[in-house]
Write an enzyme that holds these catalytic residues in place. Structure first.
Site, PDB file in Angstrom:
ATOM      1  N   CYS A   1      -3.290   1.456   6.443  1.00  0.00           N
ATOM      2  CA  CYS A   1      -3.683   0.686   7.624  1.00  0.00           C
ATOM      3  C   CYS A   1      -4.391   1.555   8.652  1.00  0.00           C
ATOM      4  CB  CYS A   1      -2.451   0.053   8.251  1.00  0.00           C
ATOM      5  SG  CYS A   1      -1.214   1.278   8.685  1.00  0.00           S
TER       6      CYS A   1
ATOM      7  N   ASN B   1       0.802  -1.239   0.000  1.00  0.00           N
ATOM      8  CA  ASN B   1       0.000   0.000   0.000  1.00  0.00           C
ATOM      9  C   ASN B   1       0.829   1.282   0.000  1.00  0.00           C
ATOM     10  OD1 ASN B   1       0.702  -0.690   2.653  1.00  0.00           O
ATOM     11  ND2 ASN B   1      -1.028   0.399   3.514  1.00  0.00           N
TER      12      ASN B   1
ATOM     13  N   GLU C   1       7.431   0.906  16.740  1.00  0.00           N
ATOM     14  CA  GLU C   1       8.582   1.481  16.051  1.00  0.00           C
ATOM     15  C   GLU C   1       8.419   2.992  16.111  1.00  0.00           C
ATOM     16  OE1 GLU C   1      10.226  -0.544  12.621  1.00  0.00           O
ATOM     17  OE2 GLU C   1       8.936  -2.271  12.951  1.00  0.00           O
TER      18      GLU C   1
ATOM     19  N   GLU D   1       3.685  -4.639  12.412  1.00  0.00           N
ATOM     20  CA  GLU D   1       2.692  -3.579  12.228  1.00  0.00           C
ATOM     21  C   GLU D   1       1.612  -4.168  11.326  1.00  0.00           C
ATOM     22  OE1 GLU D   1       5.089  -0.265  10.833  1.00  0.00           O
ATOM     23  OE2 GLU D   1       5.788   0.147  12.860  1.00  0.00           O
TER      24      GLU D   1
HETATM   25  P1  NAD Z   1       0.108  -9.264   3.298  1.00  0.00           P
HETATM   26  O1  NAD Z   1       0.197  -9.691   4.714  1.00  0.00           O
HETATM   27  O2  NAD Z   1      -0.710 -10.047   2.365  1.00  0.00           O
HETATM   28  O3  NAD Z   1       1.555  -9.187   2.630  1.00  0.00           O
HETATM   29  C1  NAD Z   1       2.590  -8.425   3.206  1.00  0.00           C
HETATM   30  C2  NAD Z   1       3.924  -9.044   2.835  1.00  0.00           C
HETATM   31  O4  NAD Z   1       4.053 -10.321   3.453  1.00  0.00           O
HETATM   32  C3  NAD Z   1       4.122  -9.281   1.353  1.00  0.00           C
HETATM   33  O5  NAD Z   1       5.462  -8.965   1.028  1.00  0.00           O
HETATM   34  C4  NAD Z   1       3.863 -10.772   1.205  1.00  0.00           C
HETATM   35  O6  NAD Z   1       4.503 -11.362   0.114  1.00  0.00           O
HETATM   36  C5  NAD Z   1       4.439 -11.292   2.501  1.00  0.00           C
HETATM   37  N1  NAD Z   1       3.923 -12.577   2.958  1.00  0.00           N
HETATM   38  C6  NAD Z   1       2.686 -13.085   2.779  1.00  0.00           C
HETATM   39  N2  NAD Z   1       2.587 -14.303   3.368  1.00  0.00           N
HETATM   40  C7  NAD Z   1       3.787 -14.553   3.946  1.00  0.00           C
HETATM   41  C8  NAD Z   1       4.317 -15.646   4.684  1.00  0.00           C
HETATM   42  N3  NAD Z   1       3.580 -16.721   5.001  1.00  0.00           N
HETATM   43  N4  NAD Z   1       5.595 -15.579   5.101  1.00  0.00           N
HETATM   44  C9  NAD Z   1       6.359 -14.492   4.825  1.00  0.00           C
HETATM   45  N5  NAD Z   1       5.924 -13.441   4.117  1.00  0.00           N
HETATM   46  C10 NAD Z   1       4.647 -13.459   3.687  1.00  0.00           C
HETATM   47  O7  NAD Z   1      -0.367  -7.738   3.353  1.00  0.00           O
HETATM   48  P2  NAD Z   1      -0.743  -6.809   2.133  1.00  0.00           P
HETATM   49  O8  NAD Z   1      -2.012  -7.321   1.545  1.00  0.00           O
HETATM   50  O9  NAD Z   1       0.452  -6.637   1.275  1.00  0.00           O
HETATM   51  O10 NAD Z   1      -1.021  -5.404   2.872  1.00  0.00           O
HETATM   52  C11 NAD Z   1      -2.246  -5.025   3.383  1.00  0.00           C
HETATM   53  C12 NAD Z   1      -2.318  -5.307   4.869  1.00  0.00           C
HETATM   54  O11 NAD Z   1      -1.222  -4.670   5.536  1.00  0.00           O
HETATM   55  C13 NAD Z   1      -3.549  -4.749   5.529  1.00  0.00           C
HETATM   56  O12 NAD Z   1      -4.032  -5.684   6.470  1.00  0.00           O
HETATM   57  C14 NAD Z   1      -3.038  -3.515   6.266  1.00  0.00           C
HETATM   58  O13 NAD Z   1      -3.820  -3.104   7.365  1.00  0.00           O
HETATM   59  C15 NAD Z   1      -1.688  -3.957   6.679  1.00  0.00           C
HETATM   60  N6  NAD Z   1      -0.810  -2.813   6.942  1.00  0.00           N
HETATM   61  C16 NAD Z   1      -0.491  -2.493   8.234  1.00  0.00           C
HETATM   62  C17 NAD Z   1       0.327  -1.390   8.503  1.00  0.00           C
HETATM   63  C18 NAD Z   1       0.696  -0.968   9.910  1.00  0.00           C
HETATM   64  O14 NAD Z   1       1.576  -0.127  10.041  1.00  0.00           O
HETATM   65  N7  NAD Z   1       0.064  -1.500  10.938  1.00  0.00           N
HETATM   66  C19 NAD Z   1       0.817  -0.648   7.445  1.00  0.00           C
HETATM   67  C20 NAD Z   1       0.474  -1.006   6.148  1.00  0.00           C
HETATM   68  C21 NAD Z   1      -0.336  -2.106   5.902  1.00  0.00           C
HETATM   69  C1  6OH Z   2      -0.156   1.997   6.943  1.00  0.00           C
HETATM   70  O1  6OH Z   2      -0.606   1.709   5.859  1.00  0.00           O
HETATM   71  C2  6OH Z   2       0.555   3.200   7.206  1.00  0.00           C
HETATM   72  C3  6OH Z   2       1.606   3.184   8.023  1.00  0.00           C
HETATM   73  C4  6OH Z   2       2.331   4.364   8.246  1.00  0.00           C
HETATM   74  C5  6OH Z   2       3.528   4.350   8.850  1.00  0.00           C
HETATM   75  O2  6OH Z   2       4.135   3.251   9.236  1.00  0.00           O
HETATM   76  C6  6OH Z   2       4.228   5.568   9.115  1.00  0.00           C
HETATM   77  O3  6OH Z   2       5.344   5.468   9.622  1.00  0.00           O
HETATM   78  O4  6OH Z   2       3.697   6.666   8.837  1.00  0.00           O
END
Ligand code: NAD
Ligand code: 6OH
Length: 484
Positions: free
Chosen positions: A286, A153, A465, A252
């Site tokens: 997120c 994202n 973090e 995260e």
């Molecule tokens: P995802 O979990 O599908 O993938 C994230 C990464 O993990 C990718 O690089 C993927 O290839 C890898 N991955 C997937 N399965 C794995 C496994 N079994 N072992 C190791 N690596 C693996 O997430 P996404 O769809 O790319 O992103 C969207 C999600 O991320 C949403 O749930 C969003 O809320 C969350 N997000 C959280 C934050 C935060 O700061 N809390 C920030 C951005 C996104």
């Molecule tokens: C999630 O999609 C956004 C996360 C944002 C940060 O981790 C940041 O440092 O602003």
């Protein structure tokens, strides 16, 4: 066709298998990506370990910090290149990539370079029974080789949010960017070379999660720690993978964030802030608010104003400066979001606006756009109110008392972020302090100071973090006790 390669020990290396990198705006293939197999992941970890013992490991903090500033310079020098790569991979509006994603990537390097250079260390003078006393002080050492796994994202922003502090603390990294957005992580390797960061310090392996580069990296016995941003379910899978080798993790994860809008808010500011909180990056942040609780006295006016905001968004081509709503990341993600649009109706929602797919009559119809969508009328128990959708959508519900709003906002297994909108600051503080989340904004949203703690409670993550929290995660403290 362009080939996006792995980057190991300062060399760009192809893989045995390739996969397609798709532009979400029109579904065209923009590049082929070299998938790293187990052997290449192993090699990347091996060279990262070797680099720890080489020139990089011998640098002092001041030299490392100077190197990170040079990486920031190199990002800024290639600004347009990074922006274009991020826009092509994600479909996000060019205005967003150039205002948020790429500047934040450079800022991540600068902030952690300065922080590590200026930070002191903990020390205690300890009294002993014989009165001679002892001095305790803790020195920071790198963890070693850090595996960095990031989502699609905010690809470069989130990758550098982890890589910068990891390198500031003297680690080496093997990063596995999302398979959907591989380009900017690869471009960053060129910036590292410009900045003369030694070979093997920053390595990139491309691929997927299960049975691919992601899993090979997290399972690797010679990776010392894993830092991950992504879905909560993926976090759980990674926890299992690191368990046998007891690696520290920083997670995260996802959210189902609430916003609470009080009747005494500055109405215009709240509507405009919430429109960002719901629709920015097509709702794929997120921190986005998918649950909006509004005091009943202004509920109808607020819903109407949000409807107008949603309907005035311009879902254009990502490279058009006027575009403020891009597509979703992929066909598969659009299926997921549309399945929630359908579910909301089945669960009895009133559709205020949206709920479908826009029609363009050009190549964007092959892309992954959805309409910005607002629902009302769902019970709090509905799946659409409980589960993260990760699209440009929110449910708006009325409340009558502060206690009711707090209780609904906190009724979730997630705990990432919240926002409170009120002109009564006393109430703002009081309500903010009751939120079971890692980050609460009052009269703003996604306003970031990189020194502050960032992370989530519950299903939204493990650890914090940001600022010293990043330095603490990415270093091992060795406490030294000296008898005086
Ligand atoms: P995802 O979990 O599908 O993938 C994230 C990464 O993990 C990718 O690089 C993927 O290839 C890898 N991955 C997937 N399965 C794995 C496994 N079994 N072992 C190791 N690596 C693996 O997430 P996404 O769809 O790319 O992103 C969207 C999600 O991320 C949403 O749930 C969003 O809320 C969350 N997000 C959280 C934050 C935060 O700061 N809390 C920030 C951005 C996104
Ligand atoms: C999630 O999609 C956004 C996360 C944002 C940060 O981790 C940041 O440092 O602003």
């Amino acid at each position: 066709m362009k080939l996006i390669q792995n980057h190991i020990d300062g060399r760009f290396v192809p893989g045995k298998v390739e996969f397609a990198d798709v532009n979400p705006a029109d579904g065209t293939v923009v590049a082929q990506v070299a998938e790293a197999g187990r052997v290449q992941v192993d090699e990347a970890v091996h060279v990262a370990r070797r680099a720890l013992r080489g020139e990089w490991g011998r640098l002092g903090v001041r030299e490392r910090a100077a190197g990170l500033h040079k990486v920031a310079d190199a990002i800024e020098k290639r600004f347009d290149c990074f922006v274009q790569a991020e826009v092509a991979d994600t479909g996000k509006p060019v205005s967003l990539a150039s205002k948020l994603d790429v500047p934040r990537a450079a800022a991540n390097f600068r902030v952690f370079a300065d922080l590590v250079r200026l930070s002191g260390m903990e020390s205690f003078q300890t009294e002993t029974p014989d009165g001679t006393n002892a001095l305790n002080y803790a020195v920071r050492k790198p963890l070693g080789v850090v595996g960095v796994i990031t989502p699609w994202n905010l690809p470069l922003l989130l990758l550098t949010w982890k890589v910068a502090p990891a390198l500031a603390c003297g680690n080496t990294v093997v990063v596995k960017p999302s398979e959907e957005t591989p380009v900017t992580a690869t471009l960053l390797a060129e910036a590292m070379q410009d900045a003369r960061i030694p070979n093997g310090v920053y390595n990139v392996v491309h691929g997927f999660g299960p049975a691919s580069a992601g899993e090979f990296l997290t399972q690797h016995p010679d990776v010392d720690a894993v830092t991950f941003t992504g879905e909560s379910r993926t976090g759980a899978a990674i926890m299992k993978a690191v368990a046998p080798t007891v690696k520290p993790v920083s997670f995260e994860l996802g959210g189902k964030n609430a916003a609470i809008v009080f009747g005494d808010c500055n109405f215009e500011e709240a509507v405009s802030g919430l429109a960002d909180a719901v629709f920015l990056n097509t709702g794929q942040v997120c921190l986005c608010a998918e649950r909006v609780y509004v005091e009943r006295t202004i509920f109808n006016a607020f819903v109407e104003a949000m409807k107008q905001k949603a309907e005035s968004l311009h879902p254009g081509w990502p490279n058009d400066e006027r575009t403020d709503l891009g597509p979703l990341i992929s066909k598969q993600h659009r299926e997921k979001v549309l399945s929630y649009y359908r579910l909301a109706r089945e669960e009895g929602a009133t559709v205020i606006t949206g709920g479908g797919v826009p029609k363009f009559d050009d190549d964007r119809d092959n892309g992954f756009y959805v309409q910005p969508t607002i629902y009302t009328g769902l019970p709090e128990s509905a799946r659409c109110v409980k589960e993260e959708i990760f699209g440009p959508v929110c449910h708006v519900a009325p409340f009558d008392s502060e206690e009711e709003a707090v209780s609904m906002a906190n009724d979730t297994k997630y705990g990432l972020a919240a926002s409170i909108w009120t002109s009564n600051l006393k109430r703002g503080h009081r309500v903010a302090q009751q939120m079971n989340v890692g980050i609460t904004w009052v009269n703003c949203w996604f306003l970031r100071d990189l020194r502050t703690p960032f992370g989530g409670a519950g299903l939204s993550g493990i650890g914090r973090e940001g600022g010293m929290h990043s330095l603490n995660f990415y270093s091992e403290l060795n406490n030294i006790c000296v008898r005086l």
